[in-house]
Scaffold this motif. Structure first.
Motif, PDB file in Angstrom:
ATOM      1  N   GLY A 259      -1.075   5.443   8.242  1.00 26.92           N
ATOM      2  CA  GLY A 259      -2.274   5.001   7.542  1.00 26.92           C
ATOM      3  C   GLY A 259      -2.043   4.400   6.171  1.00 26.92           C
ATOM      4  O   GLY A 259      -2.984   4.158   5.431  1.00 26.92           O
ATOM      5  N   ARG A 260      -0.769   4.152   5.829  1.00 26.11           N
ATOM      6  CA  ARG A 260      -0.511   3.536   4.522  1.00 26.11           C
ATOM      7  C   ARG A 260      -0.484   2.025   4.693  1.00 26.11           C
ATOM      8  O   ARG A 260       0.239   1.514   5.553  1.00 26.11           O
ATOM      9  CB  ARG A 260       0.810   4.029   3.960  1.00 26.11           C
ATOM     10  CG  ARG A 260       0.764   5.515   3.579  1.00 26.11           C
ATOM     11  CD  ARG A 260       2.156   6.085   3.483  1.00 26.11           C
ATOM     12  NE  ARG A 260       2.138   7.471   3.054  1.00 26.11           N
ATOM     13  CZ  ARG A 260       2.107   8.502   3.882  1.00 26.11           C
ATOM     14  NH1 ARG A 260       2.067   8.301   5.182  1.00 26.11           N
ATOM     15  NH2 ARG A 260       2.097   9.728   3.427  1.00 26.11           N
ATOM     16  N   PRO A 261      -1.241   1.301   3.876  1.00 25.49           N
ATOM     17  CA  PRO A 261      -1.220  -0.157   3.977  1.00 25.49           C
ATOM     18  C   PRO A 261       0.159  -0.703   3.621  1.00 25.49           C
ATOM     19  O   PRO A 261       0.888  -0.098   2.837  1.00 25.49           O
ATOM     20  CB  PRO A 261      -2.252  -0.605   2.938  1.00 25.49           C
ATOM     21  CG  PRO A 261      -3.072   0.600   2.644  1.00 25.49           C
ATOM     22  CD  PRO A 261      -2.188   1.778   2.873  1.00 25.49           C
ATOM     23  N   ARG A 262       0.486  -1.850   4.214  1.00 22.49           N
ATOM     24  CA  ARG A 262       1.798  -2.441   3.952  1.00 22.49           C
ATOM     25  C   ARG A 262       1.990  -2.739   2.474  1.00 22.49           C
ATOM     26  O   ARG A 262       3.064  -2.541   1.919  1.00 22.49           O
ATOM     27  CB  ARG A 262       1.951  -3.732   4.758  1.00 22.49           C
ATOM     28  CG  ARG A 262       2.013  -3.478   6.251  1.00 22.49           C
ATOM     29  CD  ARG A 262       2.434  -4.727   6.982  1.00 22.49           C
ATOM     30  NE  ARG A 262       2.312  -4.562   8.425  1.00 22.49           N
ATOM     31  CZ  ARG A 262       2.852  -5.396   9.315  1.00 22.49           C
ATOM     32  NH1 ARG A 262       3.506  -6.449   8.895  1.00 22.49           N
ATOM     33  NH2 ARG A 262       2.703  -5.189  10.593  1.00 22.49           N
TER      34      ARG A 262
ATOM     35  N   ARG B 283       3.170  -8.570   4.516  1.00 27.46           N
ATOM     36  CA  ARG B 283       1.887  -8.294   5.172  1.00 27.46           C
ATOM     37  C   ARG B 283       1.726  -9.103   6.439  1.00 27.46           C
ATOM     38  O   ARG B 283       0.925  -8.771   7.306  1.00 27.46           O
ATOM     39  CB  ARG B 283       0.731  -8.626   4.228  1.00 27.46           C
ATOM     40  CG  ARG B 283       0.617  -7.673   3.072  1.00 27.46           C
ATOM     41  CD  ARG B 283      -0.473  -8.117   2.144  1.00 27.46           C
ATOM     42  NE  ARG B 283      -1.780  -8.029   2.773  1.00 27.46           N
ATOM     43  CZ  ARG B 283      -2.893  -8.515   2.223  1.00 27.46           C
ATOM     44  NH1 ARG B 283      -2.841  -9.139   1.077  1.00 27.46           N
ATOM     45  NH2 ARG B 283      -4.042  -8.379   2.840  1.00 27.46           N
TER      46      ARG B 283
ATOM     47  N   LEU C  47       5.713   5.451   8.766  1.00 27.23           N
ATOM     48  CA  LEU C  47       4.985   5.535   7.502  1.00 27.23           C
ATOM     49  C   LEU C  47       3.732   4.656   7.550  1.00 27.23           C
ATOM     50  O   LEU C  47       2.651   5.066   7.108  1.00 27.23           O
ATOM     51  CB  LEU C  47       5.910   5.066   6.385  1.00 27.23           C
ATOM     52  CG  LEU C  47       5.658   5.613   5.002  1.00 27.23           C
ATOM     53  CD1 LEU C  47       5.779   7.117   5.017  1.00 27.23           C
ATOM     54  CD2 LEU C  47       6.667   5.027   4.028  1.00 27.23           C
ATOM     55  N   LEU C  48       3.887   3.447   8.088  1.00 30.30           N
ATOM     56  CA  LEU C  48       2.745   2.524   8.153  1.00 30.30           C
ATOM     57  C   LEU C  48       1.684   3.054   9.105  1.00 30.30           C
ATOM     58  O   LEU C  48       0.483   3.018   8.807  1.00 30.30           O
ATOM     59  CB  LEU C  48       3.213   1.139   8.610  1.00 30.30           C
ATOM     60  CG  LEU C  48       4.105   0.384   7.629  1.00 30.30           C
ATOM     61  CD1 LEU C  48       4.711  -0.841   8.286  1.00 30.30           C
ATOM     62  CD2 LEU C  48       3.308  -0.017   6.401  1.00 30.30           C
TER      63      LEU C  48
END
Lengths: 330, 538
Positions: free
Chosen positions: B386-389, B531, B382-383
């Motif tokens: 391209g999804r930010p943490r 993060r 998922l990360l």
């Protein structure tokens, strides 16, 4: 330190054919007492397919996960597409695609849903057509729940998701595990197409045939360090070829005045593991030779009256075995 | 070749795999029983102290948490041991039996190991027969350990016959839940699903017995639908009768037979229900982390919502019979501080606090699911897509927070509807719904604590569970155990205004705001930690 998750500056550097797509220097990553990476270097040239070889546990996946920004290296630098792998990971993720060796999917979602989530596809258009085309090529049923997929089918989902995205760099970590030979062929064709369209691929594998077929350059990792890297041609040059020949000398020791004989071969520098088998029509010899001594050896063979000759270039397996349990010394 | 060929060999294999588990369960239950009895002996040294405890038995909360009160007026040490201890021993053996049964049936089938075994000259029923024998032996050992633990204390009030009956009831209760689990194992293809179904059966059995005994404190018609009642209706140490255990035995045999019939009607590896197909493309909502979180948890949230709602309505409806209960047992009012015109409001508030355990569990388990997502490698996918943490964790936490909020509303509404049904006063619906929402900050503190652990100390995330258990214990037993104030204050539930019985003044408002603030800070700390840390791989 830049925290990941930040949106990177919009001035993402455009790839320049001169600079490598991936540049890692002196990466160290320890898990407790284990040093999974121990001064690891890697360079992936832009626009090429780079093979990343090593057996299980050598540090391949750890290296790739550092490049993905999932792990923070203890020391060393890792730059992907010109950006810092840890600090600018989100910006990097927008430009890359990744396939893990054992893709775990959401059991209660369908394969098609998983592909869309992993590519963030929205609506119709070019991406959608590419996705559907790939699903057909890989012979995948996207309406099945992921829990009913075999390992090979789960892998196909990850492959379709990666290949459907318009990425500059593809990080493939043992991507073909569980695929049948037909699907491997589809995969091979897709990777070639990626290279033809100027994309960069890092292909981690322990299937040497696959790497030999697809890769321009190779890095071999052992115990967290890169022990060999360069183009396949260069690496082959550094190693040995296998020579099979029949020479017409029937005596093994013809003396200093006679023909060179097979004993002459024995004394030559650069020849290893010589085996001689005397027969009625001459002596059959088999040996390995350092490639840079090849011309001397060929001269000696011709002096010995060579009747037939085959020279096999080193296979990737030879290269690999040289670093893993091979008996040859450098 | 007959259908049970090879059972002996498989039985030995099962025992070899389980020898430590069996030993640990047996010792834990045996020593736990012995230790508890000794502790009770010390805590209640005189007949007067025992009688004082007995006078509290008939209040609904105690009935839910213990068992039918057979000798409340003439409470003895033996009766107290049976009351305080039996439900927990039966719960423990039930959980053991479910886990062990699924482990040797559906888990073996799901992993493909059963297929390898069945390829040998082994009969169709050999593996299940060996599994039943293994679980049966385990239950027997735990039962024997229970009886020995009781006898080892050597107290006059604990006669041998009732001690043995306690042990037999333990073993048979284990067998009933083993049988239930073996039926569950036929229904679904997945070990986790089978264990979940059987555990849900255990939870329903617990609630049914509890509510049944609240209706009448020695057990009502409803109680008899629960396996726990069959074991507890033996009237241990009071007026021992053995025949209820025959019900346990008969039901266990019937359920095992049902599982056997179901097993013959399906293929190896399959469930009774075929897996359904689904959409080939993802809905737009699924592409956002919050939407994905919602979709992944939808099923379990639905079950919790339905369960909590009906429990709330049923318990709320008891408010009507409150006057009768009080008349029968005036001591109850002292313990519950029920008095005057606020009687119904206070009772409803207490019921509501019990119902709020459901959103508390949902919040923590919702956050912990993200841990599974990470260890399975799905978070990584998922990360990397391209999804930010921040968006992954914040989206997930946001979804869980909304689910928790919905459950607090639903729980309050349920209690309100129940009280309305009992009293005919419609105002309760609104008042109890507001009272439910007042729990939201306290529950979010715990949920956010799980987020903070997940972000900073991912390996210790499970520590959120002991905190939940503590909150529940403080809630149910805090008064009885006379926990010190500082311990009660540790529980966020202590700081929730007991609406609608109290007015919300300045202090209550401050408490709610402080808890909201703590929740926000904990969640922010967790997100900041997430993060900066490594993402675990599988």
């Amino acid at each position: 330190m830049n925290a990941p998750g930040q949106h990177a500056a919009t001035t993402a550097p455009t790839p320049n054919p001169g600079t490598p797509a991936v540049e890692a220097r002196g990466l160290v990553k320890a898990f407790g007492a284990t040093r999974a990476l121990d001064g690891f270097d890697l360079s992936v040239p832009t626009g090429q397919v780079t093979g990343f070889l090593g057996p299980n546990g050598a540090g391949k996946s750890t290296a790739i996960r550092v490049l993905l920004g999932m792990l923070k290296a203890d020391s060393g630098t890792a730059r992907v597409l010109g950006q810092d792998a840890w600090g600018e990971q989100v910006a990097i993720h927008r430009r890359i695609a990744y396939v893990p060796g054992d893709a775990s999917l959401w059991p209660n979602l369908t394969g098609g849903e998983a592909i869309d989530i992993l590519t963030r596809l929205r609506g119709a258009g070019q991406d959608r057509r590419r996705r559907d085309e790939l699903i057909e090529r890989f012979d995948l049923d996207p309406t099945k729940k992921a829990r009913t997929y075999s390992k090979g089918n789960r892998q196909k989902v990850a492959l379709v998701a990666a290949l459907a995205s318009d990425a500059e760099l593809f990080l493939l970590d043992e991507p073909t595990s569980g695929l049948d030979p037909l699907m491997e062929a589809v995969f091979t064709a897709q990777v070639r197409a990626l290279r033809d369209s100027g994309r960069t691929v890092l292909l981690s594998s322990h299937i040497l045939g696959e790497v030999e077929k697809l890769c321009d350059t190779v890095t071999i990792i052992r115990a967290g360090r890169a022990v060999e890297s360069g183009s396949l041609a260069e690496l082959r040059h550094l190693t040995r070829s296998t020579v099979n020949a029949t020479v017409n000398t029937t005596t093994d020791d013809a003396g200093p005045s006679g023909p060179a004989g097979t004993s002459g071969l024995r004394d030559l520098e650069g020849i290893h593991d010589l085996a001689v088998d005397h027969g009625a029509e001459g002596a059959r010899v088999r040996f390995d030779v350092d490639n840079h001594r090849m011309s001397t050896v060929l001269a000696a063979l011709s002096e010995a009256g060579v009747q037939n000759l085959t020279i096999a270039p080193p296979s990737l397996e030879d290269l690999f075995m040289r670093h893993y349990g091979g008996t040859v010394d450098s | 070749m007959n259908a049970v060929n090879g059972t002996g060999a498989l039985f030995r294999l099962d025992l070899r795999r389980d020898r430590w588990r069996i030993l640990i369960w047996t010792l834990a239950v045996g020593l736990g029983v012995y230790g508890s009895v000794v502790a009770l002996e010390e805590a209640f040294p005189t007949p007067e102290s025992i009688q004082a405890r007995g006078s509290l038995l008939t209040n609904p909360a105690t009935l839910m948490m213990t068992g039918p009160a057979f000798a409340a007026d003439d409470y003895t040490f033996g009766a107290m041991v049976a009351n305080e201890l039996s439900l927990y021993v039966f719960l423990a053996v039930g959980i053991m039996a479910i886990l062990q049964t699924v482990r040797h049936t559906r888990a073996e089938e799901e992993s493909g190991r059963l297929e390898m075994v069945r390829a040998l000259p082994v009969g169709r029923f050999a593996a299940p027969a060996a599994a039943i024998a293994t679980v049966g032996l385990s239950a027997l050992l735990v039962g024997a350990a229970t009886a020995l633990g009781l006898l080892a204390v050597g107290h006059d009030g604990l006669d041998a016959a009732s001690s043995l009956a306690f042990g037999a009831a333990t073993a048979l209760t284990g067998l009933v839940f083993a049988a239930l689990a073996s039926v569950a194992a036929q229904l679904t293809e997945y070990a986790r699903g089978a264990a979940g179904l059987a555990m849900a059966g255990l939870a329903v059995s617990y609630l049914v017995r509890g509510i049944g005994d609240v209706i009448h404190h020695t057990g009502s018609w409803l109680s008899w639908f629960s396996p726990f009642a069959w074991a507890q209706q033996t009237r241990l140490f009071v007026d021992l009768r053995w025949w209820p255990l025959l019900v346990s035995l008969a039901v266990a045999v019937a359920l095992f037979a049902l599982a056997g019939v179901m097993a013959t009607r399906r293929d190896l590896g399959a469930g009774l229900r075929p897996a359904s197909k689904g959409p080939a493309t993802a809905a737009r909502s699924l592409l956002a982390p919050a939407g994905l979180a919602e979709r992944l948890q939808r099923g379990s949230i639905l079950v919790w919502a339905i369960g909590a709602f009906f429990f709330a309505v049923a318990m709320g409806a008891l408010a009507n019979s409150l006057d009768d209960i009080l008349e029968e047992n005036p001591a109850l009012s002292q313990w519950m501080a029920l008095e005057g015109t606020d009687l119904t409001a206070q009772f409803a508030g207490i019921i509501l606090s019990y119902v709020m355990i459901a959103p508390l569990i949902v919040g923590v388990s919702g956050v912990l699911t993200l841990k599974t997502e990470e260890s399975s490698g799905r978070s990584e996918l998922l990360l990397v897509s391209g999804r930010p943490r921040v968006s992954v964790l914040a989206g997930w936490f946001g979804t869980v927070a909304v689910q928790v909020a919905l459950l607090t509303v639903l729980g309050g509404l349920g209690v309100g509807l129940g009280v309305w049904a009992g009293t005919g006063q419609g105002r309760w619906i609104g008042e109890m719904t507001v009272a439910g929402i007042a729990y939201l900050p306290a529950i979010l503190v715990v949920t956010a604590l799980a987020v903070a652990l997940f972000g900073l100390l991912p390996r210790l995330t499970v520590l959120a569970w002991p905190f939940v258990v503590f909150i529940a214990l403080a809630l149910f037993l805090g008064e009885l155990l006379q926990l010190p104030d500082w311990a009660m204050d540790l529980s966020p539930f202590t700081h929730v205004p007991a609406l609608p019985a109290v007015e919300v003044g300045g202090a209550e408002t401050v408490a709610l705001l402080v808890m909201t603030g703590i929740a926000v800070v904990l969640a922010a700390v967790g997100i900041a930690g997430y993060r900066r840390r490594d993402i675990a791989s599988h």
